[in-house]
Design an enzyme around this catalytic site. Sequence first.
Site, PDB file in Angstrom:
ATOM      1  CG  ASP A 177      -1.907   1.167   1.164  1.00  0.00           C
ATOM      2  OD1 ASP A 177      -1.543   2.242   0.633  1.00  0.00           O
ATOM      3  OD2 ASP A 177      -3.043   1.007   1.625  1.00  0.00           O
ATOM      4  CG  HIS A 178       1.242   4.067  -3.310  1.00  0.00           C
ATOM      5  ND1 HIS A 178       0.112   3.514  -3.834  1.00  0.00           N
ATOM      6  CD2 HIS A 178       1.100   5.395  -3.429  1.00  0.00           C
ATOM      7  CE1 HIS A 178      -0.686   4.467  -4.246  1.00  0.00           C
ATOM      8  NE2 HIS A 178      -0.118   5.633  -4.014  1.00  0.00           N
ATOM      9  CG  HIS A 240      -4.760   3.995  -0.674  1.00  0.00           C
ATOM     10  ND1 HIS A 240      -3.682   3.143  -0.688  1.00  0.00           N
ATOM     11  CD2 HIS A 240      -5.170   4.069  -1.963  1.00  0.00           C
ATOM     12  CE1 HIS A 240      -3.462   2.733  -1.928  1.00  0.00           C
ATOM     13  NE2 HIS A 240      -4.358   3.281  -2.715  1.00  0.00           N
TER      14      HIS A 240
END
Length: 488
Positions: A177-178, A240
């Site tokens: 999950d950047h 996110h």
Amino acid sequence: MVSRVIPVDPFDLVIFGGTGDLARRKILPGLFRRFCAGQMPPEARIIGAARADISEADYREMVGDAIEEFSDGAVVDQDHLAAFLADLTYVAIDAKGENGWRELAGHMRRDVVRAFYFSVAPGLFGDLAERLNNHGLTDEKSRIVVEKPFGRDLATAQQLNRDLAAFFDETQIYRIDHYLGKETVQNLMAVRFGNVLFEPLWNSQFVDHIQITVAETVGVGGRGEYYDKSGAMRDMVQNHLMQLLCLIAMEPPARFDPDAVRDEKLKVIRALEPVEPHHIVRGQYGADTEDPIAHPDYRTAVADLKSATESFIALKTHIANWRWAGTPFYLRTGKRLVARSSEISIVFKETPHSIFGEEAGRHRNVLSIRLQPNEGIKLGVTIKEPGPGGMRLMDVPLDMTFADALGEEGAENVDAYERLIMDVIRGNQTLFMRGDEVEAAWAWTDPIIKGWQQRNDVPKPYDSHSAGPDAATQLMRRDGREWREVAL
Ligand code: NAD
């Protein structure tokens, strides 16, 4: 201050989907920047693997072009680029068949870290895992990196977890999950757990509410078909925004290590209360009035004039535990909004009593964590308005932005993907989602989505370049609160 770059161990990194959009835009340019920074040892090797039957020379050219195109305006050092490309390998492979696997096996070395990045559609994750195993390509040092979306509901996420667990231990699976790779997200943990100032106030006694906004100016673009099956809840909130909420709300982990951190995040997700239908606002964007042909309304963009998928969502939720009982968490995300901005705000309560009288004004401290643009952390504190005229109060920001505090040299600009890929090579899972976390997040999301389907809920229209539907503003106003402005 010059930042320290510690080279990682030698590795073989295979990028499945190495010709795809994500590989060209993020993964390969990120690896190139780590190469330039001296973090990749000379023995490191990168192997692109994808369906296209192209030569190694063509692949190198494609990657060179991608690095030039997606260098964010930075000048690309041609000597470095030539050296980086010279070590690049390409294998044409079929995830669903046998083509290319023996050739790939021939490229892999013993006694180095083996990492396999699954930058392909999730429908191929199980096939890749199985073939890696069948062709003896993995050992106990091997890791796999998987991209979002990790399932579209609890059942599909559980199935994906089972498909991967058949061949890999959880310690070998890196669900990316950047958002967790962003400098400021880690700085949030440093500010929270590295200072005595904040933690005593970090609870419902002192915090009025928390709001998390992830606003985009772009529409669905060319991803309409994919997006319409997903929507803002699945595409943004389940992963996110949920991850950001966890980092804000979790108890202090005993150590900054993978399981200690992820255990605490999991407890937050499991303590999330179900969301009441009247605490959710869904929206769909309208056409850009200036250029409706290039930027049509949501339903036209996804080619489904009856689509009931949301491109905007705002919701209020609570965490049922001692720390947060009674403190609302407001989440909001959407496309085609007025500005591109991601911000978490911890809005503290007013002082219990104002000694200055009502005319001086009442103020609240706000800790705002800006993820984009201009990553940074600011604390709004109340001071006296300078000059004569009696005691009037005003807010000023205490700026804790890393780059400002340490100067240009101190703040090396490391993109989230670069950092996370280096963490994979180092074997550090702290900033990656564990399987049970992802499942718990779906378990909270599923009933909300099912409720919409059962009620035939239709998203409310909102203007392009706005802050979303008016009902989202009312969601806060009903509680006597306001969203912080979505502005640059
Ligand atoms: P893409 O369609 O641009 O690329 C897909 C890649 O998969 C290509 O390299 C293709 O050759 C390869 N491929 C397809 N079928 C194959 C097969 N049978 N065998 C071997 N290779 C095969 O997709 P993308 O946008 O790069 O996305 C890749 C993954 O990353 C997806 O899971 C996507 O959801 C996720 N993701 C993408 C982005 C993004 O910005 N593009 C952002 C977040 C997550």
